[in-house]
Scaffold this active site. Structure first.
Site, PDB file in Angstrom:
ATOM      1  N   SER A 153     -37.907 -89.215  33.038  1.00 25.43           N
ATOM      2  CA  SER A 153     -37.244 -88.929  34.308  1.00 25.43           C
ATOM      3  C   SER A 153     -38.127 -89.039  35.529  1.00 25.43           C
ATOM      4  O   SER A 153     -37.624 -89.131  36.644  1.00 25.43           O
ATOM      5  CB  SER A 153     -36.646 -87.528  34.265  1.00 25.43           C
ATOM      6  OG  SER A 153     -37.690 -86.582  34.231  1.00 25.43           O
ATOM      7  N   HIS A 200     -31.723 -87.529  30.421  1.00 23.45           N
ATOM      8  CA  HIS A 200     -31.541 -88.323  31.650  1.00 23.45           C
ATOM      9  C   HIS A 200     -30.759 -89.600  31.391  1.00 23.45           C
ATOM     10  O   HIS A 200     -30.834 -90.550  32.174  1.00 23.45           O
ATOM     11  CB  HIS A 200     -32.897 -88.621  32.291  1.00 23.45           C
ATOM     12  CG  HIS A 200     -33.525 -87.377  32.822  1.00 23.45           C
ATOM     13  ND1 HIS A 200     -33.208 -86.847  34.058  1.00 23.45           N
ATOM     14  CD2 HIS A 200     -34.386 -86.508  32.242  1.00 23.45           C
ATOM     15  CE1 HIS A 200     -33.886 -85.716  34.237  1.00 23.45           C
ATOM     16  NE2 HIS A 200     -34.593 -85.483  33.149  1.00 23.45           N
ATOM     17  N   LYS A 230     -26.841 -82.451  34.016  1.00 21.31           N
ATOM     18  CA  LYS A 230     -27.250 -83.526  34.914  1.00 21.31           C
ATOM     19  C   LYS A 230     -26.035 -84.428  35.177  1.00 21.31           C
ATOM     20  O   LYS A 230     -25.201 -84.066  35.988  1.00 21.31           O
ATOM     21  CB  LYS A 230     -28.497 -84.204  34.376  1.00 21.31           C
ATOM     22  CG  LYS A 230     -29.639 -83.144  34.248  1.00 21.31           C
ATOM     23  CD  LYS A 230     -30.974 -83.703  33.932  1.00 21.31           C
ATOM     24  CE  LYS A 230     -31.987 -82.650  33.488  1.00 21.31           C
ATOM     25  NZ  LYS A 230     -32.463 -81.730  34.501  1.00 21.31           N
TER      26      LYS A 230
HETATM   27  N1  PLP Z   1     -35.415 -82.713  28.733  1.00 23.45           N
HETATM   28  C1  PLP Z   1     -35.806 -83.412  29.797  1.00 23.45           C
HETATM   29  C2  PLP Z   1     -36.405 -84.748  29.587  1.00 23.45           C
HETATM   30  C3  PLP Z   1     -35.657 -82.895  31.102  1.00 23.45           C
HETATM   31  O1  PLP Z   1     -36.057 -83.591  32.154  1.00 23.45           O
HETATM   32  C4  PLP Z   1     -35.057 -81.624  31.254  1.00 23.45           C
HETATM   33  C5  PLP Z   1     -34.844 -81.012  32.581  1.00 23.45           C
HETATM   34  O2  PLP Z   1     -35.147 -81.497  33.613  1.00 23.45           O
HETATM   35  C6  PLP Z   1     -34.663 -80.925  30.115  1.00 23.45           C
HETATM   36  C7  PLP Z   1     -34.858 -81.489  28.866  1.00 23.45           C
HETATM   37  C8  PLP Z   1     -34.035 -79.595  30.223  1.00 23.45           C
HETATM   38  O3  PLP Z   1     -32.668 -79.725  30.480  1.00 23.45           O
HETATM   39  P1  PLP Z   1     -31.881 -78.569  31.253  1.00 23.45           P
HETATM   40  O4  PLP Z   1     -32.121 -78.774  32.714  1.00 23.45           O
HETATM   41  O5  PLP Z   1     -30.467 -78.709  30.836  1.00 23.45           O
HETATM   42  O6  PLP Z   1     -32.484 -77.270  30.788  1.00 23.45           O
END
Ligand code: PLP
Length: 406
Positions: free
Chosen positions: A189, A217, A248
């Site tokens: 991301s 993402h 997201k």
């Molecule tokens: N995995 C990745 C690659 C992320 O970028 C994020 C959050 O930005 C998460 C997991 C965590 O997801 P959540 O925001 O639903 O806790």
């Protein structure tokens, strides 16, 4: 308060390193995303355009999603009232898990309160089930995966980002009969690059390793039904455990895994991060269910096409203006700054002078020296907003004496 100096010292170090985080207080206006009103320290307000939301498709403002949530609160009430085991499983939780399993072509799925928790809980529990396991983790994996792997206490190997040769060398070095897991993301991301999914699956087959994929993402945004890059690249059936978020592109909140019945049942029965917490509020589950289902349809395909077109449009405007775009194959549009203080100064000036809100991305989210601004254009960002953004960036770039693209 005892030991207060230790807390003050910790904050002062973070400030000195230029990575003290200031949250922007936003008032959103239903239906006019990405416009919002920011409120500052002394109560003064400013209308702004949000350029850094992970509500990538604007589904947090989608009428069908909002109506589903209204209906859920009117019929079910507010919170879930318990852990999943103790009265916290509602019809919405069950239906959403069925929808997610179907989306990813898996036997079953399991909801968590966030994507973070789903990674942390699942990865930390794998080692209890496979005591001698080795987890091979991409160097740029998200903090939630790193924490889960660390907490598992199992042997772990970090392979260089997207480096198949390095991964192979590490796997060749370990005993062939030990259980192995390869943990990686689809879209990274902060850089916006994509994992070599097919080749990773080939390696996993060769070394008899489980594949664990974070599609946070990518879900909602890639693939025919929005199931992610694995769907787009035709390898969904080769991924053993798919993890995703509802926060997201789906515009709501919550996380999940989708996998084989036995895998999900074991995680459900053994992961503290699943067992010992109140389940997702049914209103969230209802909104997410609507959003996931909607993004599987033609409307989802239309939004995905528009999203990609807008991301490409912004990238081209940055290129034309000579701004230091970090090229990517995805919807993420980062501009390299390379210094935490300048990154913060850029973001502050954009906000206060131009009404452009983009949060500076500093260490530890990215390595030191690679601080950046990360833009996330959505289908509802207009070309006029982009032109205003580029004009603002060019003015500040000049003012701060920042280097243009090579
Ligand atoms: N995995 C990745 C690659 C992320 O970028 C994020 C959050 O930005 C998460 C997991 C965590 O997801 P959540 O925001 O639903 O806790």
């Amino acid at each position: 308060m005892k030991h207060l100096e230790a807390f003050e010292q910790a904050i002062s170090t973070i400030r000195e390193e230029g990575r003290y985080r200031v949250f922007i207080d936003l008032k959103r206006h239903r239906g006019s995303f990405p416009r919002a009103t920011a409120r500052f320290e002394h109560g003064e307000e400013k209308d702004i355009v949000v350029w850094c939301s992970n509500d990538y498709l604007g589904m947090g403002q989608d009428d069908d999603v909002i109506n589903a949530m209204h209906e859920a609160v009117d019929t079910f009430g507010a919170g879930s009232g318990g852990t999943r085991n103790i009265s916290g499983t509602t019809r919405f939780h069950v239906d959403l898990e069925r929808e997610l399993a179907d989306l990813h072509g898996k036997e079953t799925a399991l909801l968590f309160t966030s994507g973070y928790v789903s990674n942390e809980a699942t990865l930390s529990t794998l080692a209890k089930i496979l005591p001698d396991v080795i987890i091979y983790s991409d160097a740029l994996n998200h903090a939630s995966m790193i924490e889960g792997i660390r907490r598992s206490g199992c042997d772990r190997r970090i392979f260089k980002h997207n480096d198949l040769g390095h991964l192979r060398a590490l796997m060749e070095n370990d005993a062939p009969d030990r259980p192995k897991v390869i943990a990686f993301e689809s879209v990274y991301s902060m850089d916006g690059d994509v994992a070599p999914m097919k080749e990773l699956c080939d390696l996993a087959d060769e070394f008899n390793a489980i594949t664990y994929l974070d599609e946070v993402h990518a879900v909602g945004m890639y693939g025919h039904e929005g199931a992610g890059v694995a769907q787009r690249d035709g390898v969904m059936d080769r991924i053993d455990i798919i993890e995703g978020t509802l926060a997201k592109a789906y515009g709501v909140m919550g996380g999940y895994i989708a996998s084989d019945e036995a895998v999900v049942d074991a995680i459900r029965s053994m992961a503290p991060g699943f067992i010992f917490t109140t389940s997702t509020c049914p209103v969230m589950a209802a909104g997410a269910l609507k959003s996931v289902a909607k993004l599987r349809t033609d409307e989802g395909r239309r939004l995905r096409a528009e999203h990609q077109a807008k991301a490409e449009m912004l990238k081209q405007k940055f290129r034309d203006a000579g701004l230091p775009l970090m090229e990517s194959d995805t919807h993420i549009v980062p501009l390299m700054v390379g210094d935490p203080e300048r990154c913060k100064a850029l973001s502050d000036t954009l906000l206060h002078d131009f009404g452009v809100y983009v949060q500076p991305i500093n260490y530890p989210t990215v390595p030191k020296g690679t601080e950046r601004l990360r833009f996330t254009p959505s289908p509802v960002h207009t070309e006029e907003m982009m032109n205003d953004l580029v004009a603002a960036l060019l003015a500040i770039w000049k003012q701060l004496g920042l280097p243009k693209a090579a």
